[in-house]
Write an enzyme that holds these catalytic residues in place. Sequence first.
Site, short mmCIF file in Angstrom:
data_model
loop_
_atom_site.label_atom_id
_atom_site.label_comp_id
_atom_site.label_asym_id
_atom_site.label_seq_id
_atom_site.Cartn_x
_atom_site.Cartn_y
_atom_site.Cartn_z
N GLU A 29 -21.90 82.43 -40.64
CA GLU A 29 -21.80 82.35 -39.19
C GLU A 29 -22.92 83.17 -38.53
O GLU A 29 -23.07 84.37 -38.80
CB GLU A 29 -20.45 82.89 -38.72
CG GLU A 29 -19.26 82.07 -39.20
CD GLU A 29 -17.95 82.75 -38.86
OE1 GLU A 29 -17.92 83.57 -37.92
OE2 GLU A 29 -16.93 82.46 -39.53
N GLU A 59 -14.26 80.47 -42.51
CA GLU A 59 -14.49 81.24 -43.73
C GLU A 59 -14.16 80.42 -44.97
O GLU A 59 -14.82 80.56 -46.01
CB GLU A 59 -13.66 82.53 -43.70
CG GLU A 59 -14.16 83.59 -42.74
CD GLU A 59 -13.83 83.28 -41.29
OE1 GLU A 59 -14.48 83.86 -40.39
OE2 GLU A 59 -12.92 82.45 -41.04
N ASP A 84 -12.47 91.97 -43.21
CA ASP A 84 -11.10 91.72 -42.74
C ASP A 84 -10.77 90.23 -42.71
O ASP A 84 -9.60 89.85 -42.72
CB ASP A 84 -10.92 92.30 -41.34
CG ASP A 84 -11.48 93.69 -41.21
OD1 ASP A 84 -10.70 94.64 -41.09
OD2 ASP A 84 -12.72 93.84 -41.23
N PHE A 85 -11.79 89.37 -42.65
CA PHE A 85 -11.58 87.92 -42.57
C PHE A 85 -11.46 87.27 -43.95
O PHE A 85 -11.27 86.06 -44.05
CB PHE A 85 -12.73 87.25 -41.82
CG PHE A 85 -12.95 87.75 -40.42
CD1 PHE A 85 -11.99 88.52 -39.76
CD2 PHE A 85 -14.13 87.47 -39.74
CE1 PHE A 85 -12.20 88.99 -38.48
CE2 PHE A 85 -14.35 87.93 -38.46
CZ PHE A 85 -13.39 88.69 -37.82
N HIS A 128 -10.88 94.65 -37.66
CA HIS A 128 -12.32 94.60 -37.89
C HIS A 128 -12.85 95.91 -38.49
O HIS A 128 -14.03 96.22 -38.36
CB HIS A 128 -13.07 94.34 -36.58
CG HIS A 128 -12.79 93.01 -35.96
ND1 HIS A 128 -11.61 92.74 -35.30
CD2 HIS A 128 -13.53 91.87 -35.91
CE1 HIS A 128 -11.65 91.49 -34.84
NE2 HIS A 128 -12.80 90.94 -35.20
#
Length: 322
Positions: A29, A59, A84-85, A128
């Site tokens: 991204e 993701e 975190d993703f 985050h």
Amino acid sequence: MKEMTYAEAIRDGMRVEMQRDPNVYIWGEDVGKFGGCFGVTSGLVDEFPGRVVDTPISETAIVGAAVGAAAAGLRPIAEIMFVDFMGVCMDELFNQAAKMHYMFGGKAKIPMVLRTPCGAGMGAAAQHSQSMEAWFTHIPGIKTVMPSTPADAKGLMAAAVRDDNPVMYIEHKQLLGVKGDVPAGDYVIPLGKADIKKEGSDVTIVAWSWMVHKALAAAEALAEEGIQAEVLDPRTLMPLDTESILKSVGKTGRLVIVQEAVKTGGFGGEIAAIVAEEGMDLLDGPIKRVAMPFTPIPFSPVLENYVIPSEEKIIAAVKSLF
């Protein structure tokens, strides 16, 4: 040698690998014209037309496509904007990337690097700011690196790209602006080799990523009180250089482990277990761990600073052993 920031060193490591191997490409991204969320890939889209690719906000697609490309012979460097993703794409990582080589009888290789920033200290709140490295070290088939200096960032990037296995490359947001001397051109640090950042004789402090800098500050303060701390940076958590850790503990007789992640289930517990199993007779006291308390990371700057391991907490842990 050239002075670079940590972010510039990561970029230089990727640049050298892209120049060396046309099969290396970057995917994620905003990694193209925008240069990445933290500017790490800035300018590469112009240097390597068609090989720095912006993706949709998915993701699952980013990691899944990287796995497929790696299996087909490319060497993707995929970026997940925040560690975190990673929960969104864990199936692609731990069921696909990590297992294909073994489930296909060794006929498939998955030479992919998955870059992602970690860590607190920026007021980015609970979704985050986490340090999730223990997740990845628990998955057979995946290697995990966490550089603490610009030179290590470049050298470990080269090793990660050249490895035929999936590598989690976890960079800390607090380190992106840290400057240091970095070797020019082709520079590789082998995966699985620790580094002594400061030699000492009284206690071993094992720390990685941002916590290396906290440990070094604590070691300097301890030296003024006559305690010589050795600071050991594993650099690669998996594979782990257990030999260097045991050698250091054998010299000092004491061990303090510092991690930013919460203590419960953290990788520091694995290091403690290894030393207890393989080097109990080397110790002159209990193993101490300094880590974040078992809580989501607060948004409040005061509370966030309170939960992040500090040099004062490291100093207190070391002194408790004397």
